[in-house]
Design a protein around this motif. Structure first.
Motif, PDB file in Angstrom:
ATOM      1  N   ALA A   1      -6.542   3.604   3.752  1.00 54.78           N
ATOM      2  CA  ALA A   1      -6.196   2.184   3.806  1.00 54.78           C
ATOM      3  C   ALA A   1      -4.749   2.016   4.259  1.00 54.78           C
ATOM      4  CB  ALA A   1      -6.400   1.543   2.437  1.00 54.78           C
ATOM      5  N   TRP A   2      -3.851   2.889   3.754  1.00 50.03           N
ATOM      6  CA  TRP A   2      -2.451   2.847   4.178  1.00 50.03           C
ATOM      7  C   TRP A   2      -2.329   3.165   5.664  1.00 50.03           C
ATOM      8  CZ3 TRP A   2       0.759   6.619   6.249  1.00 50.03           C
ATOM      9  CH2 TRP A   2       2.114   6.291   6.326  1.00 50.03           C
ATOM     10  N   GLU A   3      -3.121   4.118   6.141  1.00 53.87           N
ATOM     11  CA  GLU A   3      -3.106   4.483   7.568  1.00 53.87           C
ATOM     12  C   GLU A   3      -3.453   3.277   8.428  1.00 53.87           C
ATOM     13  OE1 GLU A   3      -3.106   7.501  10.742  1.00 53.87           O
ATOM     14  OE2 GLU A   3      -3.001   7.990   8.614  1.00 53.87           O
ATOM     15  N   CYS A   4      -4.451   2.516   8.012  1.00 48.72           N
ATOM     16  CA  CYS A   4      -4.834   1.321   8.764  1.00 48.72           C
ATOM     17  C   CYS A   4      -3.702   0.301   8.783  1.00 48.72           C
ATOM     18  CB  CYS A   4      -6.083   0.696   8.138  1.00 48.72           C
ATOM     19  SG  CYS A   4      -7.590   1.667   8.319  1.00 48.72           S
TER      20      CYS A   4
ATOM     21  N   LEU B   1       0.803  -1.228   0.000  1.00 50.46           N
ATOM     22  CA  LEU B   1       0.000   0.000   0.000  1.00 50.46           C
ATOM     23  C   LEU B   1       0.834   1.275   0.000  1.00 50.46           C
ATOM     24  CD1 LEU B   1      -2.729  -1.096   2.574  1.00 50.46           C
ATOM     25  CD2 LEU B   1      -3.140  -0.522   0.173  1.00 50.46           C
ATOM     26  N   THR B   2       2.109   1.178   0.341  1.00 49.79           N
ATOM     27  CA  THR B   2       2.941   2.378   0.468  1.00 49.79           C
ATOM     28  C   THR B   2       2.987   3.239  -0.792  1.00 49.79           C
ATOM     29  OG1 THR B   2       4.304   1.443   2.235  1.00 49.79           O
ATOM     30  CG2 THR B   2       5.282   3.202   0.929  1.00 49.79           C
ATOM     31  N   PRO B   3       3.071   2.687  -2.002  1.00 45.34           N
ATOM     32  CA  PRO B   3       3.081   3.551  -3.193  1.00 45.34           C
ATOM     33  C   PRO B   3       1.834   4.412  -3.348  1.00 45.34           C
ATOM     34  CG  PRO B   3       3.838   1.341  -3.752  1.00 45.34           C
ATOM     35  CD  PRO B   3       3.299   1.270  -2.363  1.00 45.34           C
ATOM     36  N   TYR B   4       0.756   4.070  -2.647  1.00 39.26           N
ATOM     37  CA  TYR B   4      -0.509   4.800  -2.791  1.00 39.26           C
ATOM     38  C   TYR B   4      -0.832   5.652  -1.565  1.00 39.26           C
ATOM     39  CZ  TYR B   4      -0.841   1.107  -6.270  1.00 39.26           C
ATOM     40  OH  TYR B   4      -0.575   0.247  -7.310  1.00 39.26           O
ATOM     41  N   ARG B   5       0.133   5.825  -0.657  1.00 40.28           N
ATOM     42  CA  ARG B   5      -0.163   6.502   0.608  1.00 40.28           C
ATOM     43  C   ARG B   5      -0.480   7.987   0.430  1.00 40.28           C
ATOM     44  NH1 ARG B   5       5.299   6.134   0.189  1.00 40.28           N
ATOM     45  NH2 ARG B   5       6.563   7.938   0.774  1.00 40.28           N
ATOM     46  N   THR B   6      -0.002   8.596  -0.647  1.00 42.37           N
ATOM     47  CA  THR B   6      -0.274  10.013  -0.888  1.00 42.37           C
ATOM     48  C   THR B   6      -1.335  10.207  -1.962  1.00 42.37           C
ATOM     49  OG1 THR B   6       1.561  10.105  -2.474  1.00 42.37           O
ATOM     50  CG2 THR B   6       2.043  10.713  -0.193  1.00 42.37           C
TER      51      THR B   6
END
Length: 239
Positions: A169-172, A156-161
């Motif tokens: 979702a990345w925050e979770c 999910l990291t590539p989509y965190r911003t």
């Protein structure tokens, strides 16, 4: 480009890209549409993977928390359940409007808040009924859960911003990794001191983390909803 005319004069010609009825170059529009669809497809694929991982780890964590009697592990179990629902909702609205994504993100914030309240209840009960958790079961489950959550966070990291849907979702997922590290440390402290209080203390810290995360997601969703409403009103006035 130049070419010769019938009378021998040189005639200049210009390559003009074909445009659609709105004046947009067709090639650019097609590329934009393809890029958007490709991004949505990648997001769906990632969310489907992390959803499957969280469903499996949730089942494992339920059994482990019941067997070990750990409050910290139970907090991770509730978190995994909320995440599975979160990823399912995120998957459903990948191609939806920004307003729809903001509404789903708001629901995610409420789910995180609900998990925090469940952990608060468990912590309160364990304070009055302290029991030493089974360290071996607690530690093994925590390690497996951390590995699974680290994989999800990496995906999910590539989509965190990105949009509010993917960033929430990345925050979770980030919370899951922090929680996994905390539970492993808790298992070590319970083993070292032979006491239930490290388990209760770490569960209380995770409770604070969940509350902070819920507030952040709810604020982001509320801000996105306000922006969507403002854009809708501006569009209505322009018409």
């Amino acid at each position: 480009m130049e070419r010769a005319g019938a009378d021998g004069d040189t005639i200049a010609s210009v390559n003009v890209p074909i445009a659609d009825v709105k004046g947009h170059p067709v090639s650019d529009c097609c590329n934009c549409e393809v890029d958007t669809r490709a991004l949505a497809a990648r997001q769906r694929r990632v969310l489907l993977i992390v959803l499957a991982v969280n469903v499996v780890t949730f089942a494992m964590m339920v059994a482990a928390s019941l067997l070990s009697g750990s409050s910290a592990l139970l907090s991770g179990t509730l978190d995994n359940f909320g995440d599975a629902v979160t990823y399912g909702l995120s998957f459903a609205v990948v191609s939806a409007s920004p307003t729809a994504k903001a509404r789903v993100a708001f629901l995610k914030g409420l789910l995180i808040l609900g998990a925090a309240m469940a952990v608060a209840f468990q912590v309160g009960w364990r304070v009055t009924h302290p029991e030493v958790p089974i360290v071996e079961t607690m530690g093994a489950a925590a390690v497996l859960n951390l590995i699974a959550n680290a994989v999800c966070l990496r995906l999910l990291t590539p989509y965190r911003t990105g949009d509010v849907n993917m960033s929430s979702a990345w925050e979770c997922s980030r919370n899951d990794v922090i929680e996994g590290i905390a539970v492993i440390a808790t298992a070590g402290l319970v083993w070292l001191f032979g006491s239930a209080w490290p388990d209760i203390a770490v569960a209380a810290v995770l409770l604070a983390l969940f509350l902070r995360s819920a507030v952040r997601v709810l604020r982001g969703a509320a801000r996105a909803l306000r922006q969507g409403d403002g854009a809708a009103r501006s569009g209505a006035l322009a018409r």
